[in-house]
Scaffold this motif. Sequence first.
Motif, PDB file in Angstrom:
ATOM      1  N   GLN A  62       0.829  -1.197   0.000  1.00  0.00           N
ATOM      2  CA  GLN A  62       0.000   0.000   0.000  1.00  0.00           C
ATOM      3  C   GLN A  62       0.866   1.250   0.000  1.00  0.00           C
ATOM      4  OE1 GLN A  62      -2.737   0.207   3.269  1.00  0.00           O
ATOM      5  NE2 GLN A  62      -4.223   1.341   2.078  1.00  0.00           N
ATOM      6  N   ALA A  63       2.039   1.168   0.611  1.00  0.00           N
ATOM      7  CA  ALA A  63       2.890   2.339   0.725  1.00  0.00           C
ATOM      8  C   ALA A  63       3.818   2.511  -0.466  1.00  0.00           C
ATOM      9  CB  ALA A  63       3.713   2.257   2.005  1.00  0.00           C
ATOM     10  N   ALA A  64       3.811   1.574  -1.406  1.00  0.00           N
ATOM     11  CA  ALA A  64       4.712   1.658  -2.553  1.00  0.00           C
ATOM     12  C   ALA A  64       4.404   2.894  -3.382  1.00  0.00           C
ATOM     13  CB  ALA A  64       4.576   0.415  -3.424  1.00  0.00           C
ATOM     14  N   THR A  65       5.433   3.635  -3.794  1.00  0.00           N
ATOM     15  CA  THR A  65       5.245   4.869  -4.546  1.00  0.00           C
ATOM     16  C   THR A  65       6.167   4.880  -5.743  1.00  0.00           C
ATOM     17  OG1 THR A  65       6.887   6.006  -3.161  1.00  0.00           O
ATOM     18  CG2 THR A  65       4.576   6.192  -2.499  1.00  0.00           C
ATOM     19  N   LEU A  66       5.933   5.837  -6.616  1.00  0.00           N
ATOM     20  CA  LEU A  66       6.753   6.001  -7.803  1.00  0.00           C
ATOM     21  C   LEU A  66       8.167   6.388  -7.404  1.00  0.00           C
ATOM     22  CD1 LEU A  66       6.760   6.230 -10.921  1.00  0.00           C
ATOM     23  CD2 LEU A  66       6.143   8.608 -10.651  1.00  0.00           C
ATOM     24  N   ASN A  67       9.142   5.699  -7.958  1.00  0.00           N
ATOM     25  CA  ASN A  67      10.524   5.920  -7.542  1.00  0.00           C
ATOM     26  C   ASN A  67      11.380   6.574  -8.614  1.00  0.00           C
ATOM     27  OD1 ASN A  67      10.345   4.870  -4.931  1.00  0.00           O
ATOM     28  ND2 ASN A  67      10.366   2.780  -5.720  1.00  0.00           N
ATOM     29  N   HIS A  68      10.766   7.057  -9.677  1.00  0.00           N
ATOM     30  CA  HIS A  68      11.553   7.762 -10.678  1.00  0.00           C
ATOM     31  C   HIS A  68      10.663   8.795 -11.357  1.00  0.00           C
ATOM     32  CE1 HIS A  68       9.379   5.160 -13.420  1.00  0.00           C
ATOM     33  NE2 HIS A  68       9.769   5.934 -14.406  1.00  0.00           N
ATOM     34  N   ALA A 107      11.967 -15.937 -24.782  1.00  0.00           N
ATOM     35  CA  ALA A 107      11.794 -15.136 -23.576  1.00  0.00           C
ATOM     36  C   ALA A 107      13.054 -14.318 -23.291  1.00  0.00           C
ATOM     37  CB  ALA A 107      11.460 -16.038 -22.399  1.00  0.00           C
ATOM     38  N   LEU A 108      12.864 -13.079 -22.839  1.00  0.00           N
ATOM     39  CA  LEU A 108      13.978 -12.176 -22.561  1.00  0.00           C
ATOM     40  C   LEU A 108      14.408 -12.350 -21.100  1.00  0.00           C
ATOM     41  CD1 LEU A 108      12.615  -9.001 -24.394  1.00  0.00           C
ATOM     42  CD2 LEU A 108      14.230 -10.715 -25.251  1.00  0.00           C
ATOM     43  N   PRO A 109      15.605 -12.862 -20.860  1.00  0.00           N
ATOM     44  CA  PRO A 109      16.012 -13.189 -19.480  1.00  0.00           C
ATOM     45  C   PRO A 109      16.130 -11.981 -18.573  1.00  0.00           C
ATOM     46  CG  PRO A 109      17.845 -13.463 -21.010  1.00  0.00           C
ATOM     47  CD  PRO A 109      16.629 -13.254 -21.852  1.00  0.00           C
ATOM     48  N   THR A 110      16.402 -10.796 -19.118  1.00  0.00           N
ATOM     49  CA  THR A 110      16.571  -9.617 -18.260  1.00  0.00           C
ATOM     50  C   THR A 110      15.255  -9.119 -17.693  1.00  0.00           C
ATOM     51  OG1 THR A 110      16.516  -8.230 -20.260  1.00  0.00           O
ATOM     52  CG2 THR A 110      18.677  -8.815 -19.370  1.00  0.00           C
ATOM     53  N   LEU A 111      14.123  -9.697 -18.147  1.00  0.00           N
ATOM     54  CA  LEU A 111      12.829  -9.286 -17.604  1.00  0.00           C
ATOM     55  C   LEU A 111      12.324 -10.219 -16.515  1.00  0.00           C
ATOM     56  CD1 LEU A 111      11.155  -8.012 -20.853  1.00  0.00           C
ATOM     57  CD2 LEU A 111      11.545  -6.683 -18.777  1.00  0.00           C
ATOM     58  N   MET A 112      13.127 -11.211 -16.140  1.00  0.00           N
ATOM     59  CA  MET A 112      12.791 -11.976 -14.946  1.00  0.00           C
ATOM     60  C   MET A 112      12.891 -11.038 -13.758  1.00  0.00           C
ATOM     61  SD  MET A 112      12.189 -15.081 -15.981  1.00  0.00           S
ATOM     62  CE  MET A 112      12.435 -16.184 -14.603  1.00  0.00           C
ATOM     63  N   ASN A 113      11.967 -11.164 -12.820  1.00  0.00           N
ATOM     64  CA  ASN A 113      11.969 -10.291 -11.650  1.00  0.00           C
ATOM     65  C   ASN A 113      12.281 -11.130 -10.425  1.00  0.00           C
ATOM     66  OD1 ASN A 113      10.757  -8.894  -9.240  1.00  0.00           O
ATOM     67  ND2 ASN A 113      10.397  -7.333 -10.768  1.00  0.00           N
ATOM     68  N   GLY A 119      -0.103  -3.349  -8.798  1.00  0.00           N
ATOM     69  CA  GLY A 119       0.464  -2.243  -9.551  1.00  0.00           C
ATOM     70  C   GLY A 119       1.298  -2.750 -10.712  1.00  0.00           C
ATOM     71  N   TYR A 120       2.045  -1.828 -11.320  1.00  0.00           N
ATOM     72  CA  TYR A 120       2.808  -2.136 -12.519  1.00  0.00           C
ATOM     73  C   TYR A 120       4.275  -1.764 -12.305  1.00  0.00           C
ATOM     74  CZ  TYR A 120      -2.009  -1.750 -14.115  1.00  0.00           C
ATOM     75  OH  TYR A 120      -3.374  -1.892 -14.217  1.00  0.00           O
ATOM     76  N   PHE A 121       5.159  -2.675 -12.711  1.00  0.00           N
ATOM     77  CA  PHE A 121       6.590  -2.427 -12.648  1.00  0.00           C
ATOM     78  C   PHE A 121       7.061  -1.756 -13.936  1.00  0.00           C
ATOM     79  CE2 PHE A 121       5.902  -5.689  -9.530  1.00  0.00           C
ATOM     80  CZ  PHE A 121       6.796  -5.380  -8.519  1.00  0.00           C
ATOM     81  N   HIS A 122       8.205  -1.091 -13.878  1.00  0.00           N
ATOM     82  CA  HIS A 122       8.725  -0.307 -14.991  1.00  0.00           C
ATOM     83  C   HIS A 122      10.149  -0.732 -15.301  1.00  0.00           C
ATOM     84  CE1 HIS A 122      10.738   3.398 -16.657  1.00  0.00           C
ATOM     85  NE2 HIS A 122       9.647   3.407 -17.388  1.00  0.00           N
ATOM     86  N   LEU A 153      15.759  -5.251 -26.112  1.00  0.00           N
ATOM     87  CA  LEU A 153      16.076  -6.646 -25.799  1.00  0.00           C
ATOM     88  C   LEU A 153      16.689  -6.813 -24.418  1.00  0.00           C
ATOM     89  CD1 LEU A 153      17.578  -7.736 -29.249  1.00  0.00           C
ATOM     90  CD2 LEU A 153      15.275  -8.172 -28.387  1.00  0.00           C
ATOM     91  N   GLN A 154      17.617  -5.946 -24.061  1.00  0.00           N
ATOM     92  CA  GLN A 154      18.248  -5.971 -22.750  1.00  0.00           C
ATOM     93  C   GLN A 154      17.571  -4.922 -21.870  1.00  0.00           C
ATOM     94  OE1 GLN A 154      20.741  -8.225 -21.985  1.00  0.00           O
ATOM     95  NE2 GLN A 154      20.411  -9.037 -24.057  1.00  0.00           N
ATOM     96  N   TRP A 155      16.925  -5.385 -20.800  1.00  0.00           N
ATOM     97  CA  TRP A 155      16.094  -4.500 -19.992  1.00  0.00           C
ATOM     98  C   TRP A 155      16.654  -4.354 -18.578  1.00  0.00           C
ATOM     99  CZ3 TRP A 155      11.860  -1.847 -21.824  1.00  0.00           C
ATOM    100  CH2 TRP A 155      11.428  -2.197 -23.110  1.00  0.00           C
ATOM    101  N   THR A 156      16.419  -3.175 -17.998  1.00  0.00           N
ATOM    102  CA  THR A 156      16.792  -2.893 -16.616  1.00  0.00           C
ATOM    103  C   THR A 156      15.572  -2.369 -15.886  1.00  0.00           C
ATOM    104  OG1 THR A 156      19.064  -2.332 -17.253  1.00  0.00           O
ATOM    105  CG2 THR A 156      18.301  -1.585 -15.089  1.00  0.00           C
ATOM    106  N   TYR A 157      15.229  -2.985 -14.758  1.00  0.00           N
ATOM    107  CA  TYR A 157      14.113  -2.493 -13.967  1.00  0.00           C
ATOM    108  C   TYR A 157      14.489  -1.200 -13.260  1.00  0.00           C
ATOM    109  CZ  TYR A 157      11.336  -6.736 -14.485  1.00  0.00           C
ATOM    110  OH  TYR A 157      10.580  -7.759 -14.991  1.00  0.00           O
ATOM    111  N   THR A 158      13.557  -0.244 -13.252  1.00  0.00           N
ATOM    112  CA  THR A 158      13.754   0.964 -12.460  1.00  0.00           C
ATOM    113  C   THR A 158      13.851   0.604 -10.988  1.00  0.00           C
ATOM    114  OG1 THR A 158      12.512   2.253 -14.086  1.00  0.00           O
ATOM    115  CG2 THR A 158      12.791   3.230 -11.906  1.00  0.00           C
ATOM    116  N   ASP A 159      12.992  -0.294 -10.545  1.00  0.00           N
ATOM    117  CA  ASP A 159      13.009  -0.794  -9.178  1.00  0.00           C
ATOM    118  C   ASP A 159      12.353  -2.164  -9.184  1.00  0.00           C
ATOM    119  OD1 ASP A 159      12.330  -1.323  -6.382  1.00  0.00           O
ATOM    120  OD2 ASP A 159      12.809   0.782  -6.016  1.00  0.00           O
ATOM    121  N   LYS A 160      13.025  -3.149  -8.617  1.00  0.00           N
ATOM    122  CA  LYS A 160      12.497  -4.513  -8.632  1.00  0.00           C
ATOM    123  C   LYS A 160      11.590  -4.814  -7.446  1.00  0.00           C
ATOM    124  CE  LYS A 160      16.181  -6.799 -11.239  1.00  0.00           C
ATOM    125  NZ  LYS A 160      17.148  -7.920 -11.232  1.00  0.00           N
ATOM    126  N   THR A 161      11.464  -3.880  -6.515  1.00  0.00           N
ATOM    127  CA  THR A 161      10.679  -4.147  -5.312  1.00  0.00           C
ATOM    128  C   THR A 161       9.509  -3.198  -5.123  1.00  0.00           C
ATOM    129  OG1 THR A 161      12.147  -2.756  -3.968  1.00  0.00           O
ATOM    130  CG2 THR A 161      12.691  -5.099  -4.135  1.00  0.00           C
TER     131      THR A 161
END
Length: 393
Positions: free
Chosen positions: A36-42, A264-270, A315-318, A325-333
């Motif tokens: 519930q407390a999760a907020t936008l981090n970027h 499947a793109l391995p860098t999108l595993m969370n 919610g939705y991750f970014h 093809l090579q992806w980096t999560y803004t925040d994984k948590t």
Amino acid sequence: MKAVIAPIFVFALSICLASSCMADEKGVQSPPATHQAATLNHGPRWTRNPSNLIINPSHFSLPTGELGFNTSDPCVLYSEKTKSWHAFFSSNSDKLDKQFLMHATSKEATNGWRVLPLPALDAGAANSWDARTVETCSIVEIEVGPTQSNYYLFYSGANTMDGDDADVYSMGLAFSTDLQSFHRIDARNSPKKADGLLFDPVEAFPKTPGVTSGVVTDPSVMYQDGSFKMWFFCAAKNESGEFIDGGICYASSADGLNWQHQGALPTLMNDKAPGVIAQQPTVIYNPQSRLYEMWAVIDDPAYASYGIEGLAVGGYFHATSADGLQWTYTDKTAYDFTWDSTIPSENKGMGNGPTVVYAKGIYYLFYSSFSDQRIPTVDYPPFTWGLNLAIKN
């Protein structure tokens, strides 16, 4: 109307329909405190549209005369040719026991939406690969002249709606020149020699041996530099029915018909929880940053009892990428966009993946929610499943 896949080691696909997955009103509580407390981090925060719900399914009728129930899995386009917004979403009929894609239009993204009386794309012919459901779409406009565009409606479909591992979803394509009537590619143009059909789950995993069935769904497609690029959810099973690969897959095509698959793109595993995979992607390209941006759903069992079981999300991750093809999560948590149970338009839950449109420096995020607002008083469940909008610059 795709459910979220649970742990990677247990392949489970649940499709919940109005007749079989009603959430009990007393069972809908406040969201888990940890999220519930999760907020936008970027960057800037998303601002929800004050006029949500922009499409309230209880106030439009299906061709069968039934009131609408779901506006799930939206795909949205702003067309300069029509000077209008166009939203396509899946909605199911209890009377027909089928699901089809409806079409709504508006001059303003924030309000004034009108649902057209007939589906943009109906379920397929009897015994066809998409005879029971068409859903999870992506719409692409390609200009072919000063006053003419071609429109490609990519979608997933199936000939069962069992809501279990028996479902096999494949990828399809319908075409239009006026955004009003869409026609499946005919069997002569289909790589699979079946009306509408582009590819099946086996083809999505060219480097994975032993794939015999599975799911390909939730496409997000763009046309860039003379080719189509598609990100989509994919899950592969072997002959024993075991899940052996999956996540978010990528494919490209020069003509929209014949696709080259990367798997499947391995860098999108969370890794926020063991064995959890990303799904339901929406992708845009930002020409200012020269980055691809993706929003995706990652299953969280904490939300299983909210909204509709198997479809409610927190919610939705970014994630971002320089090449798609090579992806980096803004925040994984933490989520980039988080369900807020205090808002009337989504007070009973938030569901499915979103669609994001980037236009003239503004991000438009269209998402589905469950709400107890403006519900018909007769023969209707204790919530509606409507469409909302959030914006950021």
